[in-house]
Enzyme design. Sequence first.
Site, short mmCIF file in Angstrom:
data_model
loop_
_atom_site.label_atom_id
_atom_site.label_comp_id
_atom_site.label_asym_id
_atom_site.label_seq_id
_atom_site.Cartn_x
_atom_site.Cartn_y
_atom_site.Cartn_z
N CYS A 93 22.97 -52.89 5.38
CA CYS A 93 21.58 -53.32 5.17
C CYS A 93 20.68 -52.31 5.85
O CYS A 93 20.75 -52.11 7.06
CB CYS A 93 21.37 -54.72 5.75
SG CYS A 93 19.66 -55.27 5.65
N GLU A 126 17.85 -59.30 -3.94
CA GLU A 126 19.00 -58.92 -3.12
C GLU A 126 20.19 -59.84 -3.36
O GLU A 126 20.04 -61.07 -3.42
CB GLU A 126 18.63 -58.93 -1.63
CG GLU A 126 17.75 -57.77 -1.21
CD GLU A 126 17.82 -57.52 0.27
OE1 GLU A 126 18.94 -57.28 0.79
OE2 GLU A 126 16.75 -57.56 0.93
N GLY A 174 18.02 -50.52 -0.96
CA GLY A 174 17.43 -50.54 -2.29
C GLY A 174 16.39 -49.45 -2.48
O GLY A 174 16.30 -48.83 -3.54
#
Length: 283
Positions: free
Chosen positions: A74, A214, A226
């Site tokens: 992440c 997500e 992203g």
Amino acid sequence: MHFVKMHGLGNDFVLVNALEEKEQELGDLPTLARRVCHRRFGIGADGLILVLPSARADLRMRIFNPDGSEPEMCGNGIRCFARYAYEEGLVRGPEIQVETLAGIIKPRLILNGNKVAGVRVDMGEPRLERGQIPMAGEGSPVVDEPVTAAGTTWRGTCVSMGNPHCVFFVEDVAGAPVTTVGPAVENHPLFPQRTNVEFIEVLNRGELKMRVWERGAGETMACGTGACAAAVAGVLTGRSNREVTVHLAAGDLQIEWSRENNHVYMTGPAVEVFRGHFPLHEE
């Protein structure tokens, strides 16, 4: 359980020092993540992050989505992780090596005196081979490939930044069907491990505007990996430069895909919101 709530451009996380709060004492982690991340009955977050010891790096990061699933990486989360680790004295900084399921990721703290002004993260090389994304089918890289979902065919460019992404370029991101097409693509048979889905409006060759669905979390205000995938997709499709500003709902990320080493670099903020205690057992 002691925790710190942090966010990166509104993408928010609950961080737990599992060097002190022993991982085995936290119980079933997917269940804990679902409780912690619930915005009505828990703290409320897009993810639960554990700070753990590592035999390969300075520290190890595990992250769990609100649905209890565990993603590989992440981008916004690792910026929060790096600031937390530095300010808690768990690392000396400013350069840190963090073990993740996507490999060793290297954040570097941007300091103004002793204060953290931002975090620049070496995200490594984008993975463009179909099997590495992973994505079913044949042929790599996956550029402007038709993807039929929610009754409409879109052209997706797919990238792994340690986790899978499918990027769609749209004329107007504000009107993009994120909440209908997003979940349909996330769970599409093309993606055996599901995927994150980005909707990107190209403002000019140096600026992209993004919304994101997500995997395991739904629409969030920002997604660091992203934004990196969007920048790579912009280059692959000839729409943007190798250095871009990605505009998100709560602010900007600076993304660079280096010609020199093929690595993607992400720079952005990480902010502490509050600290507290959370009961490990429900009342």
